[in-house]
Design an enzyme around this catalytic site. Structure first.
Site, PDB file in Angstrom:
ATOM      1  N   SER A  24       0.729  -1.247  -0.165  1.00 21.32           N
ATOM      2  CA  SER A  24       0.083   0.065  -0.107  1.00 21.32           C
ATOM      3  C   SER A  24       0.805   1.283  -0.077  1.00 21.32           C
ATOM      4  CB  SER A  24      -0.731   0.063   1.379  1.00 21.32           C
ATOM      5  OG  SER A  24      -1.353   1.256   1.370  1.00 21.32           O
ATOM      6  N   TYR A  64      -1.414  -0.442  10.603  1.00 21.95           N
ATOM      7  CA  TYR A  64      -1.545  -0.883   9.175  1.00 21.95           C
ATOM      8  C   TYR A  64      -0.230  -0.432   8.623  1.00 21.95           C
ATOM      9  CZ  TYR A  64      -3.454  -1.091   4.401  1.00 21.95           C
ATOM     10  OH  TYR A  64      -3.788  -1.338   3.182  1.00 21.95           O
TER      11      TYR A  64
END
Ligand SMILES: NC(=O)c1ccc[n+]([C@@H]2O[C@H](COP(=O)([O-])OP(=O)(O)OC[C@H]3O[C@@H](n4cnc5c(N)ncnc54)[C@H](OP(=O)(O)O)[C@@H]3O)[C@@H](O)[C@H]2O)c1
Length: 424
Positions: A247, A275
């Site tokens: 990501s 995350y």
């Protein structure tokens, strides 16, 4: 010196990989040299202009500082958020050269294992691979849903070569069970797509049954263990690939070997931190895996950003934010658009050439492909080889593998894992 290089994703279908049978009749991947020559262009003019395909201008050389930090320096942090905002605002424009769906070559006889393909990017990746004729292994925790999906796809009338195998990345025992079951078949894996991931936005800190923070467990540790344990099958399918769906958020991640669980108090847990740090940990681990895998093993390791995509990843948002998330379609990609970089990284022959080039140049980071199917530069922090090595070592320890697991697996030796139920 590394020269600027440009991968070209196609508006029209490029020639498929040449899938040829070798003497022992295992399927082999061999990119067309002529196609590589025309599509994979070194472009020094881009480098001079400082464009994004220019690795010399954009990359920080391998950093090896002994300094211990508590987080990203503010300038790197600001640059990280700039990258995230730019991806959000301009991803559609940047990817406007890509066809949708991304055309795929015929993939009959090519085995893909895709984790987390009952939803979002993974589901669309799996559907398109299956429709292109691939032998698809859906590695999922909800097997009923996977079987339902297969029935739905089969209703389109195309004969599919798809199977379902259970894996729950929240349990390292489940990962070992999956890998053992697959390896026991003595069949090749050509492409492993580590797609499954979680982003429990706004949720309090939780831990897996193995005692690890859930983002680091699902997004990094379990995928790392799966990749390592499947090395024998990936060698069987060589040249093969490990594709990690990462990501752009890794740009604001910061991870230390001793702080991966975010419990030390040095860095307070937030779901955003959990995350982003887990995605950075994955790039760092993958970079060392990329460096340590001998060229003869023929396994290529790639990380990618799918873009910012409308999926169930936002399931933990409050209902008002979720509504907002689903109502800004111009900026957010749909899963068909969001799976293009996964499909590109998993199937395009240029990836092999690019990976070999970076390996030759001793680049400190594994190939990183952006949502627009171009090579991109991972964050400055991911270039810190010293911490990457520590993350590698700590990861092996946390997933219960010996420090020399990779070398043993590549040599065809048995490796015992702490999470193997038989070894308990
Ligand atoms: N969407 C975005 O904007 C975006 C941006 C950057 C990166 N990504 C990355 O893209 C990947 C796919 O995410 P997505 O957006 O498609 O999200 P998604 O719609 O929530 O899909 C995630 C998939 O992962 C599976 N999964 C979650 N926990 C699992 C576990 N413990 N064991 C096995 N499978 C598990 C889910 O299975 P269940 O259906 O059983 O829950 C689901 O199939 C993730 O790695 C994510 O970090 C997404």
């Amino acid at each position: 010196m590394l020269i600027g290089i440009q991968l070209t994703a196609r508006k029209s279908v490029s020639q498929p990989w040449r899938w040829t049978e070798d003497a022992s009749s295992s399927v082999r991947i061999a990119p067309e040299p002529t196609m590589i020559g025309s599509e994979l262009r070194t472009d020094l003019r881009d480098a001079e202009r400082g464009q994004r395909s220019d690795f010399t201008a954009m990359a920080t050389p391998s950093r090896a500082s002994g300094e211990s930090k508590r987080g990203l320096p503010w300038l790197e942090w600001a640059r990280g958020w700039y990258s995230i905002c730019a991806e959000f605002l301009f991803q559609r424009i940047m990817a406007s050269h890509l066809e949708n769906p991304l055309p795929l070559p015929p993939l009959n006889g090519v085995t893909f294992i895709v984790t987390g393909c009952t939803s979002g990017i993974g589901l669309e990746t799996a559907r398109q691979l299956a429709m292109a004729g691939a032998h698809l292994v859906m590695a999922v925790r909800n097997t009923n849903l996977a079987h339902e999906l297969i029935r739905k796809w089969q209703a389109e009338g195309i004969p599919l070569d798809v199977e379902v195998m259970e894996i729950d990345l929240m349990s390292l025992k489940s990962v070992v069970r999956f890998a053992k079951a697959w390896n026991a078949r003595l069949q090749p894996v050509h492409v492993l797509i580590n797609n499954a991931g979680i982003f429990s936005i706004g949720e309090p800190q939780r831990f897996s049954e193995d005692g690890y923070e859930t983002h680091i467990q699902v997004n990094h540790l379990a995928a790392a263990l799966l990749s390592l344990l499947l090395i024998p099958s990936l060698i069987r399918g060589s040249p093969s690939r490990i594709v990690n769906v990462n990501s752009v958020m890794h740009n604001v991640g910061f991870v230390e070997a001793d702080g991966m669980n975010l419990v030390s108090g040095k860095r307070k847990f937030t779901s955003l931190r959990g995350y982003c740090d887990s995605k950075l940990a994955q790039i760092k681990f993958s970079s060392i895996l990329f460096k340590r895998l001998p060229a003869e093993a023929g396994i290529h390791v790639v990380c990618l950003s799918p873009g910012i995509v409308r999926t169930n990843v936002a399931r933990d948002l409050s209902s008002s934010l979720r509504t907002g998330y689903h109502w800004i379609p111009y900026f957010i990609l749909d899963p068909e658009e969001g799976c293009r970089s996964s499909l590109f990284a998993g199937t395009d022959p240029q990836i092999v050439e690019y990976s070999e080039l970076l390996k030759m140049e001793e680049w400190p980071v594994c190939p990183y492909i952006s949502h627009d199917c171009r090579p991109a530069n991972a964050s400055d922090e991911s270039h810190n080889l010293e911490t990457s090595k520590k993350i590698w070592e700590k990861t092996l320890e946390l997933v219960g593998l010996p420090a020399d697991a990779l070398e043993k697996l590549v040599a065809g030796e048995e490796v015992s894992c702490q999470y193997d139920e038989i070894d308990e």
